[in-house]
Scaffold this motif. Structure first.
Motif: not given
Length: 237
Positions: A186-192
Motif C-alpha cells: 500500500x505504501x507505493x500507492x500512498x506515496x506515489x
C-alpha cells in the motif's frame, strides 16, 4: 560515440546513471525539470534505449527521478522534513490524519515479531499522516480485538497516545526498532513511489497502564521525505 563521452565504470548503464547524476549535481538538469527523452539520451551517449531505461529505472528507484506517463521523466525535487523523534507519537501542528482501513490481521512482519505480539489476529488501524497537504507517514497500529470500538475509532482520527489519553490510559514503556526496507504494498500507492523504493521504518510497542491494552505498530516514510533528530542527555557523575 554520437555525443558525450561516457566515463566507463563496471557497465554501460551504470556509466549512464553516473553521468545523469553528475548533471543533476552540477545543475545541468534542474529540480523539477524535464530531462531529455530516452531516444535523445541514447543518441547522445551512443547506447541502446534498453541501457538508458535501465539507468533511469535505477534513478527512479533511488528517488532521484520521477516518471510521469505521457509527459516524460523529471528531476525530483528533494524536500525532506526534519522533526524531533517523537517516541510518544503525539500530534504535531500542521499535521492531519486520514483513515485508510480497519481490518483484522495477524502480525507477520519478522521485525515486529521480535516484540512478542499475540499470535492471533488483532485489529489493525491503517492511516496516513499528512504535513502541508502531502503524505508524510503511513501508520499501521495493531491492538487487541477486546479494545472498545470507541477507542478503535479514535485511533483512526488521532495520534496513538492522544487517543489513549482521552480514555485515561497512559503509556508506561516504549520499545522502538528503526530500520530501512524497500517499499511494498500500500505504501507505493500512498506515496506515489515505485516498488523497492527505500523506506524508513519505525516499529513501536507501547505498554500502558491498562494491562489489557498493549499497542504494536509501524510508521513508514520514504527515506527522502523525513529525517528525525534525537537528543540524549549525558549523565554526569
Amino acid at each position: 560515440m554520437a555525443g558525450s563521452q561516457l566515463r566507463l565504470s563496471s557497465s554501460l548503464h551504470e556509466s549512464v546513471r553516473e553521468e545523469i547524476l553528475n548533471r543533476i549535481g552540477n545543475g545541468t538538469y534542474q529540480p523539477e525539470a524535464l530531462i531529455p527523452s530516452t531516444a535523445m539520451l541514447g543518441q547522445e551517449f551512443g547506447v541502446s534505449p534498453i541501457t538508458i531505461k535501465r539507468a533511469l529505472r535505477d534513478l527512479q528507484a533511488a528517488g532521484i527521478l520521477v516518471s510521469i506517463a505521457g509527459k516524460g521523466t523529471y528531476v525530483k525535487k528533494q524536500t525532506r522534513i526534519l522533526r524531533k523523534l517523537d517516541v510518544a507519537m503525539r500530534s504535531v501542528e500542521g499535521m492531519t490524519i486520514q483513515l485508510i482501513s480497519v481490518t483484522r490481521d495477524k502480525i507477520s512482519d519478522p521485525t515486529m515479531l521480535t516484540f512478542g505480539p499475540p499470535k492471533g489476529a488483532m485489529l489493525c488501524v491503517r492511516k496516513v499522516i499528512f504535513a502541508d497537504g502531502a503524505p508524510l507517514m503511513y501508520d499501521a497500529t495493531y491492538l487487541s480485538s477486546d479494545v472498545e470500538d470507541e477507542i478503535v475509532d479514535e485511533f483512526g482520527e488521532q495520534f496513538v497516545t492522544n487517543a489513549l489519553k482521552h480514555h485515561g490510559i497512559s503509556v508506561v514503556n516504549t520499545d522502538l526498532i528503526i530500520d530501512a526496507a524497500p517499499a511494498v504494498g500500500a505504501v507505493e500507492e500512498v506515496f506515489g513511489i515505485p516498488t523497492g523504493y527505500p523506506m524508513l521504518r519505525r516499529f513501536y510497542k507501547f505498554t500502558t497502564t491498562d494491562s489489557m491494552v498493549t499497542i504494536f505498530g509501524v510508521v513508514q516514510a520514504p527515506f527522502d521525505r523525513l529525517a528525525c533528530t534525537l537528543s540524549i542527555p549525558t549523565s554526569r557523575k
